[in-house]
Design a protein around this motif. Structure first.
Motif, PDB file in Angstrom:
ATOM      1  N   ARG A  96      -1.995  16.959 -47.561  1.00 49.67           N
ATOM      2  CA  ARG A  96      -1.465  17.606 -46.148  1.00 49.67           C
ATOM      3  C   ARG A  96       0.021  17.576 -46.352  1.00 49.67           C
ATOM      4  O   ARG A  96       0.731  18.597 -45.914  1.00 49.67           O
ATOM      5  N   ASP A 128      -2.371  22.050 -41.465  1.00 44.13           N
ATOM      6  CA  ASP A 128      -3.618  22.027 -40.984  1.00 44.13           C
ATOM      7  C   ASP A 128      -4.536  23.438 -40.988  1.00 44.13           C
ATOM      8  O   ASP A 128      -5.595  23.139 -41.749  1.00 44.13           O
ATOM      9  N   ALA A 129      -3.896  24.516 -40.749  1.00 45.29           N
ATOM     10  CA  ALA A 129      -4.547  25.677 -40.600  1.00 45.29           C
ATOM     11  C   ALA A 129      -5.082  26.278 -42.229  1.00 45.29           C
ATOM     12  O   ALA A 129      -5.961  26.466 -42.431  1.00 45.29           O
ATOM     13  N   LEU A 131      -5.067  24.440 -45.002  1.00 40.73           N
ATOM     14  CA  LEU A 131      -6.033  23.525 -45.698  1.00 40.73           C
ATOM     15  C   LEU A 131      -7.463  23.913 -45.091  1.00 40.73           C
ATOM     16  O   LEU A 131      -8.405  23.836 -45.779  1.00 40.73           O
ATOM     17  N   GLU A 132      -7.605  24.300 -43.734  1.00 42.65           N
ATOM     18  CA  GLU A 132      -8.826  24.667 -43.280  1.00 42.65           C
ATOM     19  C   GLU A 132      -9.523  25.965 -43.922  1.00 42.65           C
ATOM     20  O   GLU A 132     -10.500  26.147 -44.342  1.00 42.65           O
ATOM     21  N   ARG A 133      -8.286  26.909 -44.015  1.00 43.73           N
ATOM     22  CA  ARG A 133      -8.941  28.115 -44.597  1.00 43.73           C
ATOM     23  C   ARG A 133      -9.334  27.994 -45.976  1.00 43.73           C
ATOM     24  O   ARG A 133     -10.284  28.912 -46.360  1.00 43.73           O
ATOM     25  N   GLY A 135     -10.877  25.342 -47.116  1.00 42.57           N
ATOM     26  CA  GLY A 135     -11.866  24.302 -47.249  1.00 42.57           C
ATOM     27  C   GLY A 135     -11.514  23.022 -47.747  1.00 42.57           C
ATOM     28  O   GLY A 135     -12.236  22.324 -48.629  1.00 42.57           O
ATOM     29  N   SER A 137      -9.669  20.469 -45.795  1.00 45.19           N
ATOM     30  CA  SER A 137      -9.271  19.642 -44.871  1.00 45.19           C
ATOM     31  C   SER A 137      -9.807  18.175 -45.173  1.00 45.19           C
ATOM     32  O   SER A 137      -9.224  17.187 -44.910  1.00 45.19           O
ATOM     33  N   GLY A 140      -7.311  16.179 -47.191  1.00 43.62           N
ATOM     34  CA  GLY A 140      -6.167  16.159 -46.678  1.00 43.62           C
ATOM     35  C   GLY A 140      -5.131  15.158 -46.662  1.00 43.62           C
ATOM     36  O   GLY A 140      -3.980  15.146 -47.067  1.00 43.62           O
ATOM     37  N   THR A 188     -13.758  31.275 -52.887  1.00 37.94           N
ATOM     38  CA  THR A 188     -12.886  30.957 -51.839  1.00 37.94           C
ATOM     39  C   THR A 188     -11.820  31.966 -51.786  1.00 37.94           C
ATOM     40  O   THR A 188     -11.370  32.639 -50.539  1.00 37.94           O
TER      41      THR A 188
END
Length: 249
Positions: A96, A128-129, A131-133, A135, A137, A140, A188
């Motif tokens: 992160r 954070d956004a 990392l989520e996009r 996969g 997170s 992190g 991905t």
């Protein structure tokens, strides 16, 4: 509309012409692959676009304005982000924190505020956004140096995404990955590109990956463009077969 325009772009190293009068138009929202044999000039081309190298001749225009000769940091702030052929991370820092630093680097003024929030707070949200996009997170908080090679390659993509680019340059995103990791990375990236939120320029040696992801392909050989077109046309091009594909179909 062309988001990226290269006109007669050339880079010489003494007597070696690494990039030879390359002209290219990449439309907004397009996923374009640049392929060619080792030494064809692909990574040098990326370095010219992103300001790491200055051209010996020619121009780079982005969003209608020349960025030729600008520093890499200023080009980043204009909206161009990239990954590298060799993974470039801070291994002791968490995944992160790597992404947050990349997001913060997009801002010209490090301490400016957004509605009362400092830029480093906004950068954390962007991290954070991103990392989520991708996969990521779940990893992190792990040190980047302890991640699998596949996750490290995707982490670099997340770092680029966190800069909120209009143009994303990916240099060999599946290099060194296993068959399973490559399949996961392609899935991905395919989902990411399907969002249609950015323009992508992709250098990749794995032709299965190229033909899966790219909408259009430019082929370099000895620094010069020898073909440019849709994937099916590139597969059938005799010059490309002779210079690079070697019978791939």
């Amino acid at each position: 509309m062309a988001l990226l325009e290269l006109d007669e772009l050339t880079r010489r190293f003494g007597g070696l012409v690494a990039v030879d009068h390359v002209s290219m138009r990449v439309s907004e929202g397009e996923v374009r692959a640049v392929i060619g044999p080792n030494g064809a000039g692909k990574s040098t081309l990326f370095n010219l676009i992103t300001g790491i190298l200055e051209p010996s001749h020619g121009t780079v225009r982005f969003a209608g304005e020349s960025v030729t000769g600008l520093s890499a940091s200023r080009i980043c702030q204009r909206g161009i982000a990239r990954t590298f052929q060799l993974t470039a991370l801070f291994p002791a820092m968490s995944a992160r924190e790597n992404v947050r630093l990349a997001a913060q680097a997009r801002e010209a003024r490090r301490w400016q505020f957004y509605g009362g929030r400092a830029v480093f707070e906004v950068a954390g949200d962007r991290a954070d956004a991103a990392l989520e996009r991708l996969g990521l997170s779940v990893i992190g908080n792990r040190p980047a140096g302890l991640l699998s090679h596949g996750d490290q390659r995707l982490l670099e993509v997340a770092m680029a995404l966190a800069q909120d680019p209009q143009l994303l340059l990916l240099d060999e995103p599946t290099q060194g990955l296993s068959v399973e990791e490559t399949a996961q990375a392609v899935e991905t990236l395919s989902g990411l590109f399907a969002e249609g939120r950015m323009t992508v320029l992709l250098v990749e040696h794995d032709m299965e990956v190229v033909f899966r992801l790219a909408q259009r392909i430019t082929v370099l050989h000895r620094g010069a463009v020898i073909a440019d077109g849709l994937p099916e046309a590139i597969k059938q091009d005799d010059r490309v077969q002779a210079a690079y594909l070697g019978g791939f179909a």
